[in-house]
Design an enzyme around this catalytic site. Structure first.
Site, PDB file in Angstrom:
ATOM      1  N   SER A 153       0.843  -1.196   0.000  1.00  0.00           N
ATOM      2  CA  SER A 153       0.000   0.000   0.000  1.00  0.00           C
ATOM      3  C   SER A 153       0.884   1.254   0.000  1.00  0.00           C
ATOM      4  O   SER A 153       1.670   1.444  -0.918  1.00  0.00           O
ATOM      5  CB  SER A 153      -0.955  -0.047   1.199  1.00  0.00           C
ATOM      6  OG  SER A 153      -2.021   0.851   1.022  1.00  0.00           O
ATOM      7  N   ASP A 252      -9.307  -5.877  -4.663  1.00  0.00           N
ATOM      8  CA  ASP A 252      -8.840  -4.574  -4.203  1.00  0.00           C
ATOM      9  C   ASP A 252      -9.283  -3.493  -5.189  1.00  0.00           C
ATOM     10  O   ASP A 252      -8.973  -3.570  -6.379  1.00  0.00           O
ATOM     11  CB  ASP A 252      -7.314  -4.603  -4.099  1.00  0.00           C
ATOM     12  CG  ASP A 252      -6.715  -3.340  -3.513  1.00  0.00           C
ATOM     13  OD1 ASP A 252      -7.478  -2.423  -3.142  1.00  0.00           O
ATOM     14  OD2 ASP A 252      -5.475  -3.273  -3.426  1.00  0.00           O
ATOM     15  N   HIS A 283      -7.293  -6.043  -0.366  1.00  0.00           N
ATOM     16  CA  HIS A 283      -6.150  -5.173  -0.122  1.00  0.00           C
ATOM     17  C   HIS A 283      -5.402  -5.610   1.136  1.00  0.00           C
ATOM     18  O   HIS A 283      -5.987  -5.831   2.180  1.00  0.00           O
ATOM     19  CB  HIS A 283      -6.651  -3.729   0.022  1.00  0.00           C
ATOM     20  CG  HIS A 283      -5.574  -2.704   0.044  1.00  0.00           C
ATOM     21  ND1 HIS A 283      -4.755  -2.462  -1.041  1.00  0.00           N
ATOM     22  CD2 HIS A 283      -5.182  -1.841   1.017  1.00  0.00           C
ATOM     23  CE1 HIS A 283      -3.916  -1.483  -0.739  1.00  0.00           C
ATOM     24  NE2 HIS A 283      -4.145  -1.101   0.498  1.00  0.00           N
TER      25      HIS A 283
END
Length: 319
Positions: A153, A252, A283
């Site tokens: 991320s 995601d 995610h």
């Protein structure tokens, strides 16, 4: 005081600028051998402050030189820590599977420390690594000619930007040979198709909030920190850019950003770019489910990339 920004269960930002963070389950470092690895916490720079957790695998030969994986945690630049249970167990198992030394970096967080501070902190961690291989016995097996940058991320975003700094500055003390970017956190003023979907409204609102808190005040999502299209690097720099594997998750809503990032690198002339999808996964699933079958597969894919540069992992999505 009023709450002006909130990620329920993780973060509250108040009208006077103060910030309250709620830590999930955390894991202490274990210097004794457990599950095939040891771990300890170190201070990289007390004045900033920057710290790290080092994971050292059990090896059959103490004279073997080991690759180094420098990992940057996610959390929208505003939350996250090397101490979180998911990161500790994912990276500990990865260090053993890949037979690598893992250095997991705790950088300064926004909104108190807005970008590019996180990039500078994480780049400085490479400097620290280069000097401490001579003084820290946990790093004496480190092979700085085989350094990999990784993160999930926001940490994937950081890996990209640290690699850009490496290519611009050309340090002679460390050689970054690969990037393993997990579910990268990028954006732009222009929405992707998935971001415009009605069901993604909550995720988009949350991400917009994190960008407002982390970008320099007054910046749009087309700031270079957010929009990878704004990256500045010479043509030869892109051609000499490290090998990159971008991991995306099928469920995601940021998957499109990961695909676009891989395509961008390919257009820029990066010689080796792979895109790997975990179908049916969300995610940063590896953080929330560090012992899942999907996480084990991710660790194996990352290990194959690191162990043998000539035998790169296969991609389900060709570029």
């Amino acid at each position: 005081m009023a709450i002006v920004a909130e990620a329920p269960g993780f973060l509250q930002v108040f009208s006077d600028g103060s910030v309250k963070r709620f830590a999930p389950e955390i894991s202490a470092a274990l210097p004794e051998l457990s599950n095939g690895y040891r771990s300890k916490d170190v201070i990289i720079d007390p004045s900033r402050p920057i710290s790290a957790r080092i994971f050292l695998p059990e090896t059959k030969n103490s004279n073997t030189r080991l690759p180094v994986l420098v990992y940057f945690h996610g959390g929208g630049f505003c939350i996250g820590s090397t101490t979180w249970f998911g990161y500790h167990h994912f990276l500990g198992d990865l260090c053993f599977t890949s037979q690598s030394i893992v250095v997991s970096v705790d950088y300064r967080l926004a909104p108190e420390n807005r970008l590019p501070i996180a990039y500078d902190d994480c780049y400085f961690a490479l400097d620290w690594l280069s000097t401490h291989i001579y003084t820290d016995p946990w790093l004496e097996q480190a092979d700085l000619s085989r350094v990999f940058l990784s993160g999930d991320s926001a940490g994937g975003n950081i890996s990209h930007h640290v690699a850009l700094q490496v290519m611009r500055n050309r340090p002679n003390y460390v050689t970054v040979v690969g990037l393993l970017i997990i579910h990268p956190y990028f954006g732009s003023e222009r929405r992707t198709e998935r971001e415009m979907a009605v069901e993604a409204a909550g995720d988009v609102e949350m991400n917009d909030m994190f960008w407002r808190l982390s970008l320099p005040e007054g910046s749009s999502r087309d700031h270079f920190a957010c929009n990878f299209e704004m990256a500045e690097l010479s043509k030869i720099g892109w051609q000499q850019f490290p090998a990159v594997t971008v991991f995306v998750a099928g469920l995601d809503f940021l998957k499109e950003r990961g695909v676009m990032y891989a395509e961008f690198l390919k257009r820029k002339g990066v010689r080796e770019v792979k895109l790997v999808e975990a179908e049916g996964e969300s995610h940063v699933y590896h953080v929330f489910r560090p012992e899942s079958e999907a996480t084990r597969l991710l660790q194996q894919q990352m290990s194959e990339f690191m162990i043998d540069p000539k035998r790169r992992i296969s991609s389900k999505i060709g570029l």
